[in-house]
Every structure is written in structure tokens, then in C-alpha cells.
Scaffold this motif. Structure first.
Motif, PDB file in Angstrom:
ATOM      1  N   TYR A 280      -3.652 -11.312   4.467  1.00 30.49           N
ATOM      2  CA  TYR A 280      -3.167 -11.087   3.235  1.00 30.49           C
ATOM      3  C   TYR A 280      -1.477 -11.190   2.738  1.00 30.49           C
ATOM      4  O   TYR A 280      -1.199 -12.070   1.835  1.00 30.49           O
ATOM      5  CB  TYR A 280      -3.201 -10.027   2.111  1.00 30.49           C
ATOM      6  N   THR A 281      -0.963 -11.053   3.430  1.00 24.22           N
ATOM      7  CA  THR A 281       0.656 -10.545   3.893  1.00 24.22           C
ATOM      8  C   THR A 281       1.739 -11.896   3.861  1.00 24.22           C
ATOM      9  O   THR A 281       2.073 -12.376   3.689  1.00 24.22           O
ATOM     10  CB  THR A 281       0.844  -9.527   5.381  1.00 24.22           C
ATOM     11  N   THR A 282       0.277 -13.352   4.834  1.00 29.81           N
ATOM     12  CA  THR A 282       0.582 -14.208   5.003  1.00 29.81           C
ATOM     13  C   THR A 282       0.289 -15.311   3.423  1.00 29.81           C
ATOM     14  O   THR A 282       1.560 -15.817   2.860  1.00 29.81           O
ATOM     15  CB  THR A 282      -0.186 -15.043   6.153  1.00 29.81           C
TER      16      THR A 282
ATOM     17  N   ASP B 299      -4.089   0.524   2.157  1.00 28.99           N
ATOM     18  CA  ASP B 299      -3.567  -0.583   1.931  1.00 28.99           C
ATOM     19  C   ASP B 299      -2.881  -1.318   0.778  1.00 28.99           C
ATOM     20  O   ASP B 299      -2.308  -1.883   0.277  1.00 28.99           O
ATOM     21  CB  ASP B 299      -3.312  -1.757   2.851  1.00 28.99           C
TER      22      ASP B 299
ATOM     23  N   GLY C 289      -5.194  -7.981   7.038  1.00 34.34           N
ATOM     24  CA  GLY C 289      -3.912  -7.843   6.468  1.00 34.34           C
ATOM     25  C   GLY C 289      -2.697  -8.631   6.906  1.00 34.34           C
ATOM     26  O   GLY C 289      -1.901  -9.405   5.501  1.00 34.34           O
ATOM     27  N   GLU C 290      -3.055  -9.737   7.866  1.00 34.58           N
ATOM     28  CA  GLU C 290      -2.638  -9.749   8.061  1.00 34.58           C
ATOM     29  C   GLU C 290      -3.156 -11.807   6.858  1.00 34.58           C
ATOM     30  O   GLU C 290      -1.211 -12.579   6.749  1.00 34.58           O
ATOM     31  CB  GLU C 290      -2.757 -11.108  10.141  1.00 34.58           C
TER      32      GLU C 290
ATOM     33  N   GLN D 216       3.788 -14.424   1.434  1.00 31.44           N
ATOM     34  CA  GLN D 216       4.896 -14.939   1.811  1.00 31.44           C
ATOM     35  C   GLN D 216       4.658 -16.003   1.652  1.00 31.44           C
ATOM     36  O   GLN D 216       6.244 -16.819   1.476  1.00 31.44           O
ATOM     37  CB  GLN D 216       4.689 -13.808   3.387  1.00 31.44           C
TER      38      GLN D 216
ATOM     39  N   TYR E 218      -6.352  -9.745  -2.792  1.00 30.67           N
ATOM     40  CA  TYR E 218      -6.018  -8.895  -1.153  1.00 30.67           C
ATOM     41  C   TYR E 218      -7.947  -8.089  -1.417  1.00 30.67           C
ATOM     42  O   TYR E 218      -7.997  -8.490  -0.396  1.00 30.67           O
ATOM     43  CB  TYR E 218      -5.068  -7.935  -2.628  1.00 30.67           C
TER      44      TYR E 218
ATOM     45  N   MET F  84       0.423  -1.390  -0.922  1.00 31.37           N
ATOM     46  CA  MET F  84       1.250  -3.230  -0.551  1.00 31.37           C
ATOM     47  C   MET F  84       1.407  -3.470  -2.107  1.00 31.37           C
ATOM     48  O   MET F  84       2.152  -4.380  -2.132  1.00 31.37           O
ATOM     49  CB  MET F  84       1.110  -3.522   0.910  1.00 31.37           C
TER      50      MET F  84
ATOM     51  N   ASP G 159       3.616  -5.500  -3.341  1.00 35.22           N
ATOM     52  CA  ASP G 159       4.305  -6.909  -3.688  1.00 35.22           C
ATOM     53  C   ASP G 159       5.022  -8.000  -5.536  1.00 35.22           C
ATOM     54  O   ASP G 159       5.701  -8.544  -5.434  1.00 35.22           O
ATOM     55  CB  ASP G 159       3.076  -8.021  -3.221  1.00 35.22           C
TER      56      ASP G 159
END
Length: 177
Positions: free
Chosen positions: A58-60, A144, A55-56, A63, A129, A147, A151
Motif C-alpha cells: 500500500y505505501t509503495t 492502519d 502495508g508495504e 508513494q 488500501y 494512514m 494519505d
């Protein structure tokens, strides 16, 4: 007023301005870069990345790549292309005198550009993702998935703001960005 004709004209103008010539290759390359980068990271770190930290990744990716680089670049580029072509081709005066009015046409073009941005963001974000969560399994992916919806919707609304910024910058500058 025939809104179907206005929508068809705005769609044809928007599609031509956003995807004509080299713009299609630039756009596809920009939306393909996060996918290729994520696949490369997974290939290089296939044994070192623990499944609990996917998950980190994907979020990185969202972002840093999408929010800070991809979205501002593409949306400002598209927004300036929509208006600067009218200024450069001297057709802005023609649009001022049309019965539909330029405000409606530009608003419709902005919404259509936002729709095109949404249509390109969805597959790109979904592939990132799936690539990020492929090692964790379907349970984490389903857990998730909301999310991704948030997004993509936030990125699309941010893209609309950046398209407006592209309009503004094209109205101030003589040459297109």
C-alpha cells in the motif's frame, strides 16, 4: 453580492472544464490505473506475498503511483485546463470586468478542482488500501486505517499546490498542456 450564484457559476465552469470531452476518460483512466495495477499484483503474487508485508504494498502504491505520477499529472493538467480555456476562448477579459472578480472565481475554481480531486482520490486510495490489506484481515485493516486519512489529506493538499502550478504554467504558455 450573491455568493450562491458565484458558487453555482464556478461549479458549472469547473465541472465543464475538468470533465468535458476526452478529459473525463483520461481522468478516470488515470485514477483507475493504481487499482488495476494493485489487483494485478495481488493476482500474480497471491501465494508469494506474506500477509505481514501488505502495508508495504500500500505505501509503495501511494508513494510511487499517487505521489510521483498520478497527482502531479492530473492536478497540473486540471490547473492548466482551468486557465488555458479562458485564455484560448478569449473570455479572460470578460472575467476581469465581472463584479465578482477573477481572483475570487479562480480561487473558487481551484478549491472546487481540489474537491473534485479529493472526491476521486478517496475511492481510488480506499480500493487500493482494501486490496492491499485483504489478505491480512480486518485486524490489520482497522489498525492502519488512520494512514489512509493522512494519505488522502496530504495528497489533496499537494494537489492544490500542483493545481496552482498548472495555473502558472498555463499563464506562461500559449497552448494548453
Amino acid at each position: 453580492m450573491n455568493y450562491a450564484n458565484l458558487l453555482a457559476a464556478a461549479w458549472n465552469l469547473t465541472r465543464y472544464k475538468l470533465f468535458a470531452g476526452r478529459r473525463i476518460f483520461v481522468t478516470l483512466a488515470v485514477f483507475g490505473c493504481p487499482v488495476l495495477l494493485c489487483a494485478f499484483v495481488l493476482f500474480v503474487a497471491r501465494n508469494e506475498l506474506p500477509s505481514g508485508r501488505v502495508g508495504e504494498m500500500y505505501t509503495t502504491a501511494v508513494q510511487t503511483l499517487y505521489v510521483m505520477v498520478l497527482l502531479p499529472f492530473v492536478a497540473i493538467y486540471w490547473g492548466s485546463a482551468l486557465l488555458s480555456d479562458e485564455i484560448e476562448n478569449k473570455t479572460l477579459v470578460y472575467l476581469w470586468t465581472r463584479p465578482a472578480g477573477r481572483a475570487r472565481l479562480f480561487a473558487l475554481q481551484s478549491l472546487l478542482a481540489c474537491g473534485c480531486l479529493f472526491g476521486l482520490l478517496v475511492p481510488s486510495v480506499l480500493v487500493v488500501y482494501v486490496l492491499a490489506y485483504v489478505r491480512a484481515g480486518w485486524a490489520f485493516m482497522v489498525r492502519d486505517c488512520q494512514m489512509v486519512v493522512w494519505d488522502v489529506s496530504a495528497l489533496t493538499l499537494g494537489g492544490l499546490a500542483y493545481i496552482a502550478l498548472g495555473y502558472f504554467s498555463a499563464s506562461l504558455l500559449r497552448k494548453p498542456l
